[in-house]
Design an enzyme around this catalytic site. Structure first.
Site, PDB file in Angstrom:
ATOM      1  N   ASP A 143     107.940  35.253  71.199  1.00 33.68           N
ATOM      2  CA  ASP A 143     109.374  35.184  70.892  1.00 33.68           C
ATOM      3  C   ASP A 143     109.969  36.561  70.617  1.00 33.68           C
ATOM      4  O   ASP A 143     110.992  36.943  71.202  1.00 33.68           O
ATOM      5  CB  ASP A 143     109.620  34.273  69.691  1.00 33.68           C
ATOM      6  CG  ASP A 143     109.248  32.826  69.971  1.00 33.68           C
ATOM      7  OD1 ASP A 143     109.439  32.382  71.106  1.00 33.68           O
ATOM      8  OD2 ASP A 143     108.763  32.153  69.045  1.00 33.68           O
ATOM      9  N   ARG A 166     109.156  33.540  54.101  1.00 35.30           N
ATOM     10  CA  ARG A 166     110.338  33.953  54.870  1.00 35.30           C
ATOM     11  C   ARG A 166     111.386  34.714  54.048  1.00 35.30           C
ATOM     12  O   ARG A 166     111.902  35.737  54.503  1.00 35.30           O
ATOM     13  CB  ARG A 166     110.971  32.728  55.558  1.00 35.30           C
ATOM     14  CG  ARG A 166     110.123  32.137  56.664  1.00 35.30           C
ATOM     15  CD  ARG A 166     109.753  33.189  57.693  1.00 35.30           C
ATOM     16  NE  ARG A 166     109.030  32.639  58.829  1.00 35.30           N
ATOM     17  CZ  ARG A 166     107.791  32.951  59.163  1.00 35.30           C
ATOM     18  NH1 ARG A 166     107.104  33.794  58.393  1.00 35.30           N
ATOM     19  NH2 ARG A 166     107.211  32.438  60.223  1.00 35.30           N
ATOM     20  N   ASP A 195     112.925  28.216  60.056  1.00 33.63           N
ATOM     21  CA  ASP A 195     112.896  29.639  59.723  1.00 33.63           C
ATOM     22  C   ASP A 195     114.226  30.336  59.951  1.00 33.63           C
ATOM     23  O   ASP A 195     114.566  31.287  59.253  1.00 33.63           O
ATOM     24  CB  ASP A 195     111.788  30.338  60.514  1.00 33.63           C
ATOM     25  CG  ASP A 195     110.407  30.029  59.959  1.00 33.63           C
ATOM     26  OD1 ASP A 195     110.330  29.542  58.825  1.00 33.63           O
ATOM     27  OD2 ASP A 195     109.412  30.276  60.661  1.00 33.63           O
ATOM     28  N   SER A 212     101.549  28.206  68.576  1.00 37.66           N
ATOM     29  CA  SER A 212     102.379  29.087  67.754  1.00 37.66           C
ATOM     30  C   SER A 212     101.717  29.153  66.382  1.00 37.66           C
ATOM     31  O   SER A 212     101.611  28.133  65.695  1.00 37.66           O
ATOM     32  CB  SER A 212     103.800  28.533  67.646  1.00 37.66           C
ATOM     33  OG  SER A 212     104.584  29.355  66.799  1.00 37.66           O
TER      34      SER A 212
END
Length: 404
Positions: free
Chosen positions: A13, A92, A121, A170
């Site tokens: 990504d 995060r 996220d 992922s």
């Protein structure tokens, strides 16, 4: 000259985002920022290699200690979301704050991430970033990209991609947890192969047992088997120790903030162990009323943690109550690792709300209270329900009489 700070991992990504931020969004410079919250060293090496191949200026920020402190805050709150410890969610906001600081130091015009429009996220990053004056860019979401499109784009543009299992899964790793999703795992009926796990051995093969003693002060874990350790060190040691026994695997259907159900696989050996030990100590020192009420406080703290809202004023208020209760959560808990489980088998504290003499079957009374004193309590116990049931029975008998 315009510049944008990109949350950069070196995965598919964010690698694709570097090119898109320049080609589609027109930024002259992309500043990559990788934040250390306990990933393996190989991930930093891969990120650097990918950044070098991209000609990307990469900043690596060490936030491991800050993240470990937040993880221990979550222990005091017994924080789990739908049954699993919060790892990615807590990381995060820490990552987002570190990236914002770099962006401001470098004079960037914007901030960017590689999150999709379907996940959590994006919200966790942006709740931090949108408090600043910088623009927020989300190429994957705004251009509605799919993983297949990204893989093809990377191949066509000869972009270096370092991602778990060549991009099939992922994977997100930090001190507190390792998550694996995507690919065939998106099928709830798919049985994952053993090789998706790295932190935990197969519980079916965990035939040995092991005891560990964890010391707490004011609800914080402070020592392992008598050795004082900093939070990050303690977590790393327990991840290895508990992981060998297959402790801390979760395969679940998770409800995301946007309403989607997703299949998630997690590994969290240290988190599982510490949360289990902490709850065992609370059982010893807190009163029933405190524990009952704290459950609602803990659930709300976990919900805000899951949402990435650890700086919410409500969290400060919740922690006021948590701080008060944790002032007595000091002591030691012995955990037994066996067959993929971490079980508390002993606990001790000077604040124990427990009397061995009072609870023992070998003593006839409790201080100046005799066993016969309980007779009156037993007579009153359930009195109201007996009264209600008698009234119901009488009313039903009258109704039957009316029909005869």
């Amino acid at each position: 000259m315009t510049s944008v700070a990109l949350a950069f991992s070196g995965g598919l990504d964010t690698t694709v985002c570097v090119s898109l931020l320049q080609e589609e969004y027109g930024y002259d410079e992309v500043v990559g920022v990788t934040v250390d919250v306990g990933q393996p060293e190989s991930e930093f090496e891969e990120a650097q290699e990918t950044a070098d191949a991209h000609g990307l200026d990469l900043h690596v920020v060490d936030a491991k200690d800050e993240f470990a402190d937040l993880c221990f805050d979550s222990v005091r709150a017994n924080a789990t979301y739908q049954g699993y410890p919060l790892g990615t969610a807590l990381a995060r906001p820490v990552i987002a704050n570190a990236i914002l600081e770099v962006a401001e130091e470098e004079g960037c015009d914007a901030l960017a991430h590689g999150c999709t429009g379907k996940g959590n996220d994006q919200l966790r990053f942006e709740v931090v970033w949108r408090a600043s004056d910088l623009d927020v860019i989300a190429p994957v979401r705004e251009l509605e990209l799919t993983r297949e499109w990204e893989q093809q784009y990377a191949e066509e543009h000869d972009l270096p991609v370092q991602s778990g299992n060549s991009g099939v899964w992922s994977i997100d790793t930090n001190l507190w947890s390792r998550s694996v999703e995507g690919g065939e795992l998106e099928d709830p009926g798919y049985v994952p192969p053993e090789d998706i796990y790295e932190w935990t051995d197969d519980p079916a093969n965990a035939t040995e047992t092991e005891l560990v003693e964890i010391a707490f002060e004011d609800g914080y874990p402070v020592a392992l088997d008598g050795e004082d350790l900093a939070p990050a060190e303690l977590i790393e040691a327990l991840n290895e120790q508990a992981g060998k026994h297959g402790v801390g695997r979760t395969d679940m259907m998770e409800d995301r903030m946007l309403g989607l159900k997703v299949r998630e696989n997690y590994e969290h050996p240290a988190a599982t162990t510490l949360l289990t030990a902490h709850e065992a100590l609370e059982q010893l020192v807190l009163t029933k009323d405190e524990r009952d009420f704290k459950r609602s406080i803990d659930d709300e703290w976990a919900q805000k943690g899951y949402e990435g809202l650890v700086d919410h004023p409500l969290v400060d208020a919740l922690e006021g109550f948590i701080d008060e209760t944790q002032s007595r959560v000091t002591g030691n808990v012995t955990i037994k690792f066996q067959g993929g489980q971490a079980r508390p088998v002993a606990r001790e504290s000077e604040y124990a709300a427990y009397s061995e003499d009072a609870a023992s079957f070998n003593t006839s009374g409790v201080g100046d209270i005799t066993q016969q004193d309980a007779t009156g309590v037993a007579k009153y116990h359930g009195f109201q329900s007996r009264l209600a049931n008698a009234a119901i029975d009488a009313a039903e008998d009258d109704d039957e009489g009316d029909w005869e």
